[in-house]
Design a protein around this motif. Structure first.
Motif, PDB file in Angstrom:
ATOM      1  N   GLY A   1       0.814  -1.213   0.000  1.00 25.47           N
ATOM      2  CA  GLY A   1       0.000   0.000   0.000  1.00 25.47           C
ATOM      3  C   GLY A   1       0.845   1.258   0.000  1.00 25.47           C
ATOM      4  N   VAL A   2       1.917   1.271   0.786  1.00 26.50           N
ATOM      5  CA  VAL A   2       2.826   2.425   0.822  1.00 26.50           C
ATOM      6  C   VAL A   2       3.501   2.597  -0.542  1.00 26.50           C
ATOM      7  CG1 VAL A   2       4.986   3.293   1.819  1.00 26.50           C
ATOM      8  CG2 VAL A   2       3.196   2.369   3.308  1.00 26.50           C
ATOM      9  N   GLN A   3       3.918   1.494  -1.155  1.00 26.20           N
ATOM     10  CA  GLN A   3       4.553   1.571  -2.473  1.00 26.20           C
ATOM     11  C   GLN A   3       3.594   2.099  -3.531  1.00 26.20           C
ATOM     12  OE1 GLN A   3       6.129  -2.433  -3.023  1.00 26.20           O
ATOM     13  NE2 GLN A   3       8.204  -1.580  -2.862  1.00 26.20           N
ATOM     14  N   ILE A   4       2.357   1.656  -3.496  1.00 29.76           N
ATOM     15  CA  ILE A   4       1.360   2.130  -4.457  1.00 29.76           C
ATOM     16  C   ILE A   4       1.131   3.625  -4.281  1.00 29.76           C
ATOM     17  CG2 ILE A   4      -1.101   2.036  -5.063  1.00 29.76           C
ATOM     18  CD1 ILE A   4      -0.939  -1.009  -4.582  1.00 29.76           C
ATOM     19  N   ARG A   5       1.051   4.070  -3.039  1.00 28.18           N
ATOM     20  CA  ARG A   5       0.847   5.495  -2.766  1.00 28.18           C
ATOM     21  C   ARG A   5       2.023   6.322  -3.281  1.00 28.18           C
ATOM     22  NH1 ARG A   5      -0.729   8.158   3.037  1.00 28.18           N
ATOM     23  NH2 ARG A   5      -1.383  10.147   2.181  1.00 28.18           N
TER      24      ARG A   5
ATOM     25  N   ASN B   1       4.053   5.457  -5.685  1.00 30.39           N
ATOM     26  CA  ASN B   1       4.027   5.375  -7.145  1.00 30.39           C
ATOM     27  C   ASN B   1       2.986   6.345  -7.713  1.00 30.39           C
ATOM     28  OD1 ASN B   1       4.734   4.346  -9.724  1.00 30.39           O
ATOM     29  ND2 ASN B   1       2.901   3.066  -9.679  1.00 30.39           N
ATOM     30  N   THR B   2       1.834   6.442  -7.059  1.00 30.91           N
ATOM     31  CA  THR B   2       0.792   7.372  -7.504  1.00 30.91           C
ATOM     32  C   THR B   2       1.299   8.810  -7.444  1.00 30.91           C
ATOM     33  OG1 THR B   2      -0.943   5.869  -6.779  1.00 30.91           O
ATOM     34  CG2 THR B   2      -1.565   8.179  -7.058  1.00 30.91           C
ATOM     35  N   ARG B   3       1.983   9.152  -6.361  1.00 26.04           N
ATOM     36  CA  ARG B   3       2.540  10.508  -6.244  1.00 26.04           C
ATOM     37  C   ARG B   3       3.578  10.766  -7.337  1.00 26.04           C
ATOM     38  NH1 ARG B   3       3.405  10.990   0.270  1.00 26.04           N
ATOM     39  NH2 ARG B   3       1.223  11.365   0.774  1.00 26.04           N
ATOM     40  N   ALA B   4       4.418   9.796  -7.580  1.00 28.40           N
ATOM     41  CA  ALA B   4       5.447   9.953  -8.615  1.00 28.40           C
ATOM     42  C   ALA B   4       4.806  10.107  -9.991  1.00 28.40           C
ATOM     43  CB  ALA B   4       6.402   8.758  -8.595  1.00 28.40           C
TER      44      ALA B   4
END
Length: 143
Positions: free
Chosen positions: A14-18, A20-23
């Motif tokens: 979940g942290v990685q997805i978040r 990635n979304t910001r990036a």
């Protein structure tokens, strides 16, 4: 122990997805900013195009066939950048606030004499959703 490991793994994902979304949103914003800067640079660096743009804003019909084509190409370039912002915002990859801010720029372009006519004559190359969106912006714009 296994349940805790699974929970921690899901939290990590979940942290990685978040992140990635910001990036992705940051990259999207950078790409749109670069595209708008290119449109602005076109005017800043080319006096002839700037003169065509200003003359076309006043009276597009007074331009020669070649200059009218140049004017239309410049307007299409700007609106294609706006379409990109619109699509990115709808997909969640772009900033809706930036899109809202650029609405005023689009309204100003469309409100100028003959510009609404430009849009009516040049909707090709834009997706149906964006054409409808621009149509909603032009609802209160007098040609």
């Amino acid at each position: 122990i296994a349940a805790v490991a699974v929970a921690l793994s899901l939290l990590f994902v979940g942290v990685q997805i978040r992140q990635n979304t910001r990036a992705t949103r940051a990259a999207s914003h950078g790409a749109v900013s670069s595209a708008l800067n290119e449109v602005n640079r076109m005017f800043a660096e080319n006096e002839g195009l700037t003169k065509i743009w200003l003359a076309g804003r006043k009276d597009r019909g007074s331009l020669s066939e070649e200059d009218r084509w140049r004017f239309d190409a410049m307007a299409r370039a700007y609106f294609h950048v706006c379409e990109t912002m619109f699509i990115q915002a709808r997909l969640g990859a772009g900033d809706k606030g930036v899109m809202k801010a650029e609405e005023e720029g689009m309204k100003a372009v469309l409100a100028e004499t003959k510009k609404k006519n430009w849009w009516v004559e040049n909707p090709f190359g834009f997706c149906a959703e964006f054409r409808a969106y621009v149509g909603s912006l032009t609802a209160g714009v007098k040609p």
